[in-house]
Design a protein around this motif. Sequence first.
Motif, PDB file in Angstrom:
ATOM      1  N   LYS A  19       0.909  -1.258  -0.027  1.00 51.24           N
ATOM      2  CA  LYS A  19      -0.069  -0.018   0.132  1.00 51.24           C
ATOM      3  C   LYS A  19       0.961   1.101  -0.145  1.00 51.24           C
ATOM      4  O   LYS A  19       1.774   1.537   0.985  1.00 51.24           O
ATOM      5  N   GLN A  31       2.450  -0.689   4.005  1.00 46.61           N
ATOM      6  CA  GLN A  31       2.342  -2.112   4.725  1.00 46.61           C
ATOM      7  C   GLN A  31       2.005  -3.023   3.446  1.00 46.61           C
ATOM      8  O   GLN A  31       1.848  -2.497   2.201  1.00 46.61           O
ATOM      9  N   GLY A  35       0.312  -7.089   6.583  1.00 46.54           N
ATOM     10  CA  GLY A  35      -0.256  -6.110   7.827  1.00 46.54           C
ATOM     11  C   GLY A  35       0.872  -5.655   8.539  1.00 46.54           C
ATOM     12  O   GLY A  35       1.957  -6.730   8.797  1.00 46.54           O
ATOM     13  N   VAL A  36       0.697  -4.571   9.163  1.00 45.53           N
ATOM     14  CA  VAL A  36       1.707  -4.261  10.041  1.00 45.53           C
ATOM     15  C   VAL A  36       2.140  -4.984  11.239  1.00 45.53           C
ATOM     16  O   VAL A  36       3.241  -5.269  11.425  1.00 45.53           O
ATOM     17  N   MET A  37       1.159  -5.562  11.971  1.00 43.52           N
ATOM     18  CA  MET A  37       1.468  -6.240  13.167  1.00 43.52           C
ATOM     19  C   MET A  37       2.352  -7.485  12.628  1.00 43.52           C
ATOM     20  O   MET A  37       3.110  -7.941  13.513  1.00 43.52           O
ATOM     21  N   LYS A  38       1.603  -8.352  11.734  1.00 40.14           N
ATOM     22  CA  LYS A  38       2.360  -9.589  11.343  1.00 40.14           C
ATOM     23  C   LYS A  38       3.620  -9.086  10.796  1.00 40.14           C
ATOM     24  O   LYS A  38       4.842 -10.114  10.841  1.00 40.14           O
ATOM     25  N   PRO A 300      -2.330   3.138  22.945  1.00 41.82           N
ATOM     26  CA  PRO A 300      -1.059   3.755  22.682  1.00 41.82           C
ATOM     27  C   PRO A 300      -1.414   5.206  22.953  1.00 41.82           C
ATOM     28  O   PRO A 300      -2.342   5.666  23.049  1.00 41.82           O
ATOM     29  N   ARG A 302       0.122   8.544  21.933  1.00 44.42           N
ATOM     30  CA  ARG A 302       0.863   8.990  20.424  1.00 44.42           C
ATOM     31  C   ARG A 302       1.508  10.262  20.639  1.00 44.42           C
ATOM     32  O   ARG A 302       1.548  10.934  21.651  1.00 44.42           O
ATOM     33  N   PHE A 325       1.697   0.911  19.478  1.00 42.62           N
ATOM     34  CA  PHE A 325       1.403  -0.415  20.218  1.00 42.62           C
ATOM     35  C   PHE A 325       2.583  -1.219  19.708  1.00 42.62           C
ATOM     36  O   PHE A 325       3.048  -1.438  18.556  1.00 42.62           O
TER      37      PHE A 325
ATOM     38  N   ASP B  31      -4.548  -3.316  11.849  1.00 46.24           N
ATOM     39  CA  ASP B  31      -4.524  -4.326  13.195  1.00 46.24           C
ATOM     40  C   ASP B  31      -5.016  -3.231  14.215  1.00 46.24           C
ATOM     41  O   ASP B  31      -4.393  -2.350  14.658  1.00 46.24           O
ATOM     42  N   VAL B  56      -2.896   0.200  14.678  1.00 45.12           N
ATOM     43  CA  VAL B  56      -1.522   0.355  14.532  1.00 45.12           C
ATOM     44  C   VAL B  56      -1.133   1.624  13.918  1.00 45.12           C
ATOM     45  O   VAL B  56      -0.162   2.259  14.009  1.00 45.12           O
TER      46      VAL B  56
END
Lengths: 374, 119
Positions: A19, A31, A35-38, A300, A302, A325, B31, B56
Amino acid sequence: MSDLKTTPLHDLHVELGGKMVPFAGYEMPVQYPLGVMKEHLHTRAKAGLFDVSHMGQVIVYSADGYEAAALAMEKLVPVNLAGLGTNRQRYGFFTNDHGGILDDLMLANRGDHMFVVVNAACKEADIAHMRESLEGCSVDEITERALMALQGPAAEAVLEALVPGVADMKFMDVGIFSSDFDELWISRSGYTGEDGYEISVLNENAVALAKALLAHDDVEPIGLGARDSLRLEGGLCLYGNDIDTGTTPVEAALTWAIQKVRRKGGEREGGFPGADRILGELENGASRTRVGLRPEGRAPMRDGTPLFAGAEGGEQIGHVTSGAFGPTIEGPMSMAYVTSDLAAEGTQLFGEVRGKRQPVTVTAMPFTPANFKR
Amino acid sequence: MKYTEEHEWLRVEDDVVVVGITAHASEQLGDVVFVELPEVGTEVTKDDDAVVIESVKAASDILAPIDGEIVEVNEALADEPGKVNEDPEGDAWFFKIKASDPGQMDDYMDEAAYKKFIG
């Protein structure tokens, strides 16, 4: 169409489902479908591939040799460069006359010249600054090369299979390697808190190298989103957020990057912009300090969040400069500047989020243990 | 099922309306790491902030789509905010609201109109 610049890996990012977003004048992947987390967790578990071609690669050369270039550069950065070993790299920063930070960068001794990597957003200003200030040196931006980072515990095995010899490098070593992708300039470093490499490759070979790395089961492409949460867990500053022209290296808790030889009483004491203030703060401390914070709960905290000493009333004592996070620590984390008397580990502070003060604890950084190969 | 321009879905169950966000919205958010739910019993007015979601990427608010009373919230999301990404149009509903003016539901899009809206 926009006038955003692209890197040699742009079409590959799109092909991989990246993206694309504007970042520092470039169109970059924030990303991929993972996805960002994975992407974050994959980098810590195996290996992630990052396109950092938007960063500036610069060669500083003096006909009088590396030491002459190093001594010229020492007038701009408070780092021991003349004492940097061949094929070794150091972190540093350009300072201004007020002791603020113009940019942070990597500087390497490559035998007969210095190789420098600067941030994308600052690169034009940095190059102009070096050209104006580095007497007797040529300053050449290397535009014919892309730059990528392979980060994570599997990075060593993955890259060694393609470029034999890299496994023998130690953290912050640099080297030039011949390979199927022509000459590669490799350093054992990165900005995730993981072991890994940064690899400079000719533009025309960048896609082939990226594809060869991604062909390995352990490697996934990683976007800017995970890059940010990885560097924040690693306690690493983002220029423009956590450090800028208004923060000194002492306030920013980056004094580890100022070696003894450049400090008061050192052989090459001072001699960089803002030395009076920075050396004074090294002796006497700064009035505020960059710290890590762990907010309670999951939300979070920020950048921009105001900080207070108590749950009610009182003056603001600082603010958050980065917050997110942390997927590895499974909780929120922030970097902040606070008055130095409230900077001790374990101090409880409060951040105001959506009108409510939420408790946070001053915490040592990195938030995740660094995994460098020393 | 009805849809709002804020990418919420609204499902009528007897005299309450169940509210969640669409798969499209959950994809855009990325996420989800934190969900703050309203308290049961809260009286809300249409467009009041009802839920805070942190992903996120950023914080965003879920608005109350209609006037009414919050009669139930999905406590499971506090511990497992990732459900919002896994099953946004099923298990990951946010709250149930007892409408004080059911006519407000008429303002919202049906599925075909929503699909057109998101292109």
